[in-house]
Design an enzyme around this catalytic site. Structure first.
Site, PDB file in Angstrom:
ATOM      1  N   LEU A 189       0.346   3.807  -2.136  1.00  0.00           N
ATOM      2  CA  LEU A 189       0.981   3.492  -3.511  1.00  0.00           C
ATOM      3  C   LEU A 189       1.589   4.657  -4.002  1.00  0.00           C
ATOM      4  CD1 LEU A 189      -1.984   1.293  -4.779  1.00  0.00           C
ATOM      5  CD2 LEU A 189      -0.009   0.378  -4.005  1.00  0.00           C
ATOM      6  N   HIS A 225       4.519   1.873  -8.000  1.00  0.00           N
ATOM      7  CA  HIS A 225       3.582   0.886  -7.928  1.00  0.00           C
ATOM      8  C   HIS A 225       2.573   0.864  -9.303  1.00  0.00           C
ATOM      9  CE1 HIS A 225       4.285   1.386  -3.606  1.00  0.00           C
ATOM     10  NE2 HIS A 225       4.260  -0.195  -3.582  1.00  0.00           N
ATOM     11  N   SER A 264       7.655   4.013  -0.705  1.00  0.00           N
ATOM     12  CA  SER A 264       6.696   4.683   0.136  1.00  0.00           C
ATOM     13  C   SER A 264       7.408   5.158   1.384  1.00  0.00           C
ATOM     14  CB  SER A 264       5.921   3.477   1.092  1.00  0.00           C
ATOM     15  OG  SER A 264       5.213   2.824  -0.259  1.00  0.00           O
ATOM     16  N   ASP A 324      13.563  -3.155  -5.541  1.00  0.00           N
ATOM     17  CA  ASP A 324      13.697  -4.264  -4.475  1.00  0.00           C
ATOM     18  C   ASP A 324      14.407  -5.577  -5.125  1.00  0.00           C
ATOM     19  OD1 ASP A 324      12.576  -3.182  -1.894  1.00  0.00           O
ATOM     20  OD2 ASP A 324      10.958  -3.223  -3.386  1.00  0.00           O
ATOM     21  N   GLY A 361       8.778  -4.746  -8.286  1.00  0.00           N
ATOM     22  CA  GLY A 361       9.918  -3.781  -8.776  1.00  0.00           C
ATOM     23  C   GLY A 361      11.199  -4.084  -8.838  1.00  0.00           C
ATOM     24  N   GLY A 375       0.889  -1.225   0.096  1.00  0.00           N
ATOM     25  CA  GLY A 375      -0.059   0.218  -0.037  1.00  0.00           C
ATOM     26  C   GLY A 375       0.796   1.390  -0.017  1.00  0.00           C
TER      27      GLY A 375
HETATM   28  O1  PAF Z   1       7.718  -5.117  -2.116  1.00  0.00           O
HETATM   29  C1  PAF Z   1       6.778  -5.116  -1.271  1.00  0.00           C
HETATM   30  O2  PAF Z   1       5.905  -4.213  -0.916  1.00  0.00           O
HETATM   31  C2  PAF Z   1       6.384  -6.340  -0.319  1.00  0.00           C
HETATM   32  O3  PAF Z   1       7.776  -6.788   0.091  1.00  0.00           O
HETATM   33  C3  PAF Z   1       5.693  -7.451  -0.826  1.00  0.00           C
HETATM   34  C4  PAF Z   1       6.154  -8.195  -2.094  1.00  0.00           C
HETATM   35  C5  PAF Z   1       4.057  -7.006  -1.119  1.00  0.00           C
HETATM   36  C6  PAF Z   1       5.543  -8.536   0.044  1.00  0.00           C
HETATM   37  O4  PAF Z   1       5.030  -7.746   1.275  1.00  0.00           O
END
Ligand code: PAF
Length: 299
Positions: A46, A50, A199, A163, A160, A44
């Protein structure tokens, strides 16, 4: 069947599902109808990063599901779970505008009921980088993502590249556990000045935000050097450190800086064809990550 084009808010009839069992039944029913499903897992709050995942997902399947779940299992005891930014209404608007079909927003107690006791763990690619500094983090990620896969039953899932270690870890899990899901990595979205969208940028004061810019500037400087022919990791790393020091002084403290093989994530001394240069840093109390790919082919 032709994938549906980008939908407009007014035309869209987005569903919000909170109950995991209902999510699974819904996904199963759509699959029986022959529909393809794309999943965008999120926590969330976003942002454009996202939205870019949703934009990649939209033409790739008949249905786009965005999950919104702040997963406690991936936060350490001294991390920011309690203050992690949330804005469910704003997130719904963002999803609707991006043509999302379903938001899956489960309750914590439905995902982790008191009797819950299973963890998914990927051993090697999670050892270094963030894994070395956030014990348990990736087990939390793989556990929740495995559950989301079993509930949303996607054909494709979008993550993404910011990460980067998470993306490699999820690809490994999907191979190792034979999930019939294609994992698609989506390039980092940056602000105009280079700051990678996150975020957690919401935590930064104006001065901290300025200091945080040194991270992408450092990575870009290393990439430039690499493109000019420099292969030695220590020299490339030195360029990042210097750029951070010049731009941010002591306001930006590196947690790690590493140049790794893009698949195994093992550190390499010399970059021949491809590598990822990844870092994490503290700017004030905020922990930020960023990375960039070094590639001979693209240079
Ligand atoms: O990248 C993220 O926002 C989180 O690590 C994920 C993949 C939603 C898992 O909680």
């Amino acid at each position: 069947m032709e994938p549906s084009p980008l939908k407009n808010t007014a035309l869209n009839d987005m569903k919000i599902i909170k109950d995991p069992r209902q999510m699974q039944e819904y996904a199963l029913a759509r699959r029986v109808e022959g529909k393809t499903i794309a999943l965008v897992p999120t926590m969330g709050y976003l942002h454009q990063g996202h939205v870019s995942l949703m934009e990649h997902a939209r033409p790739a399947a008949d249905l786009v599901i965005v999950s919104i779940f702040v997963n406690p299992l991936q936060f350490g005891p001294r991390e920011d779970l309690d203050v992690y930014p949330r804005d469910f209404e704003g997130d719904c608007r963002t999803c609707e505008q991006a043509g999302v079909d379903v938001i899956f927003a489960p309750q914590m107690s439905d995902i982790y009921p008191p009797e819950f006791q299973t963890e998914v763990s990927v051993s090697e690619v999670t050892r270094g980088l963030c894994g070395a500094h956030r014990p348990g983090h990736f087990n939390g990620v793989t556990t929740v993502v495995a559950k989301l896969f079993n509930l949303a039953l996607p054909h494709k899932a979008f993550f993404g590249e910011k990460d980067y270690q998470q993306l490699v870890t999820i690809k490994r899990m999907v191979e190792d556990l034979n999930f019939p899901i294609e994992i698609i990595g989506v390039p980092i979205v940056r602000e105009d000045d280079g700051l990678a969208m996150s975020s957690r940028n919401a935590y930064l004061s104006p001065a901290e935000r300025e200091a945080a810019l040194s991270l992408s500037h450092g990575l870009f400087r290393a990439r430039e050097l690499f493109e000019q022919g420099e292969k030695r990791s220590p020299i490339l790393q030195q360029a990042v450190r210097e750029a951070i020091r010049e731009h941010a002084g002591q306001s930006c403290q590196l947690e790690y800086l590493a140049i790794c093989d893009p698949d195994s994530l093992e550190e390499i001394e010399q970059v021949e064809k491809q590598a990822v240069i990844a870092l994490a840093a503290r700017v004030g109390k905020t922990r930020l990550i960023d990375n960039t790919l070094l590639s001979r082919e693209s240079s």
